[in-house]
Write a protein that holds these residues in place. Structure first.
Motif, PDB file in Angstrom:
ATOM      1  N   PHE A  47       0.838  -1.204   0.000  1.00  0.00           N
ATOM      2  CA  PHE A  47       0.000   0.000   0.000  1.00  0.00           C
ATOM      3  C   PHE A  47       0.874   1.257   0.000  1.00  0.00           C
ATOM      4  N   VAL A  48       1.863   1.290   0.893  1.00  0.00           N
ATOM      5  CA  VAL A  48       2.775   2.441   0.960  1.00  0.00           C
ATOM      6  C   VAL A  48       3.531   2.592  -0.354  1.00  0.00           C
ATOM      7  N   ALA A  49       3.997   1.462  -0.913  1.00  0.00           N
ATOM      8  CA  ALA A  49       4.767   1.496  -2.151  1.00  0.00           C
ATOM      9  C   ALA A  49       3.952   2.049  -3.317  1.00  0.00           C
ATOM     10  N   GLU A  50       2.684   1.719  -3.364  1.00  0.00           N
ATOM     11  CA  GLU A  50       1.856   2.167  -4.490  1.00  0.00           C
ATOM     12  C   GLU A  50       1.444   3.623  -4.378  1.00  0.00           C
ATOM     13  N   PHE A  51       1.207   4.110  -3.160  1.00  0.00           N
ATOM     14  CA  PHE A  51       0.632   5.438  -3.003  1.00  0.00           C
ATOM     15  C   PHE A  51       1.614   6.495  -2.496  1.00  0.00           C
ATOM     16  N   ALA A  52       2.890   6.149  -2.369  1.00  0.00           N
ATOM     17  CA  ALA A  52       3.878   7.150  -1.964  1.00  0.00           C
ATOM     18  C   ALA A  52       3.893   8.303  -2.964  1.00  0.00           C
ATOM     19  N   LYS A  53       3.877   9.530  -2.475  1.00  0.00           N
ATOM     20  CA  LYS A  53       3.727  10.689  -3.354  1.00  0.00           C
ATOM     21  C   LYS A  53       5.039  11.187  -3.943  1.00  0.00           C
ATOM     22  N   ARG A  54       6.141  11.031  -3.229  1.00  0.00           N
ATOM     23  CA  ARG A  54       7.408  11.582  -3.714  1.00  0.00           C
ATOM     24  C   ARG A  54       8.477  10.521  -3.930  1.00  0.00           C
ATOM     25  N   ARG A  55       8.062   9.269  -4.004  1.00  0.00           N
ATOM     26  CA  ARG A  55       8.994   8.170  -4.235  1.00  0.00           C
ATOM     27  C   ARG A  55       8.370   7.163  -5.199  1.00  0.00           C
ATOM     28  N   VAL A  56       9.207   6.492  -5.952  1.00  0.00           N
ATOM     29  CA  VAL A  56       8.777   5.387  -6.805  1.00  0.00           C
ATOM     30  C   VAL A  56       9.404   4.113  -6.252  1.00  0.00           C
ATOM     31  N   PHE A  57       8.554   3.127  -5.965  1.00  0.00           N
ATOM     32  CA  PHE A  57       9.011   1.863  -5.384  1.00  0.00           C
ATOM     33  C   PHE A  57       9.091   0.787  -6.466  1.00  0.00           C
ATOM     34  N   VAL A  58      10.249   0.143  -6.552  1.00  0.00           N
ATOM     35  CA  VAL A  58      10.457  -0.964  -7.485  1.00  0.00           C
ATOM     36  C   VAL A  58      10.746  -2.223  -6.669  1.00  0.00           C
ATOM     37  N   HIS A  59      10.066  -3.329  -6.973  1.00  0.00           N
ATOM     38  CA  HIS A  59      10.403  -4.597  -6.332  1.00  0.00           C
ATOM     39  C   HIS A  59      11.846  -4.932  -6.697  1.00  0.00           C
TER      40      HIS A  59
END
Length: 224
Positions: A47-59
């Motif tokens: 949830f945090v990874a998908e909706f973070a506003k100033r970061r892009v999360f990659v597995h």
């Protein structure tokens, strides 16, 4: 909204069990609360990874080496945690075994948690602290020097090919959590990453055999 419904079974004579919900969707059911807590933790991270506003999360797994980050995109069972552990044993700084957390400039930030390693040939995971591997965790964001698109194949030699920028973005995008919800932000960040890094693709054998060649490749790049 997350909620846990716990039934001890004493009043009704039924079997003890607990249920985990996210809003009105059931995420899990178990007699062991620890199992539900693990499911909750995993779902909350996504949830945090998908909706973070100033970061892009990659597995991805991530380590640092001489001021540059090595990113290893991949989902579960791709062997990224095992490769991260071997790089840490070789002297790399630990950043993550689950997510590469990228800012708008394409730098990767620490996402520190125990490394989750599976016993060979099983699905059983154990959590290992980086200090138990003789390593340490990173604290500052790093520019990305190397991206490894790889998977484990028994007996394979590490002979990767360098990808073009366009293919590199597409490969990393496959493991980017927010790619569907916010593709513009994801594309922009990944263009910064591939503009500053070498992106290599190829199968590998055992991690312990691939690590020296990986570090030599980054050393060669740093020497330019």
């Amino acid at each position: 909204m997350y909620s846990i419904l716990h039934r001890n079974g004493k009043q009704t004579g039924s079997r003890r069990q607990s249920l985990l919900y996210c809003d009105d969707r059931r995420l899990g059911r178990s007699a062991d609360l620890d199992d539900l807590f693990k499911t909750f933790e995993s779902n909350l991270r996504i949830f945090v990874a998908e909706f973070a506003k100033r970061r892009v999360f990659v597995h991805a797994g991530v380590v640092g080496w001489k001021g540059q980050a090595i990113i290893i995109p991949g989902r579960s069972y791709s062997g990224k945690s095992t490769l991260v552990a071997e790089l840490v044993r070789a002297g790399a700084t630990y950043y993550s075994d689950e997510f590469a957390v990228l800012d708008a400039r394409g730098r990767v930030h620490p996402f520190i948690k125990p490394i989750e390693l599976r016993a060979k040939g099983t699905s059983i995971q154990s959590k290992v602290d980086v200090s138990d591997l003789g390593g340490r965790s990173g604290k500052k964001p790093l520019p990305v020097g190397l991206v490894l698109i790889t998977r484990y194949q028994p007996g394979a030699l590490w002979r990767p090919k360098k990808l073009t920028d366009g293919k590199s973005v597409l490969e990393i995008l496959l493991n980017t959590v927010s790619a569907r919800r916010d593709p513009e932000s994801a594309f922009g960040t990944l263009r910064h990453v591939v503009g500053q890094a070498d992106v290599l693709k190829g199968v590998r054998g055992d991690s312990i055999d691939a690590v020296p060649a990986i570090l030599r490749r980054l050393e060669k790049r740093l020497a330019k």
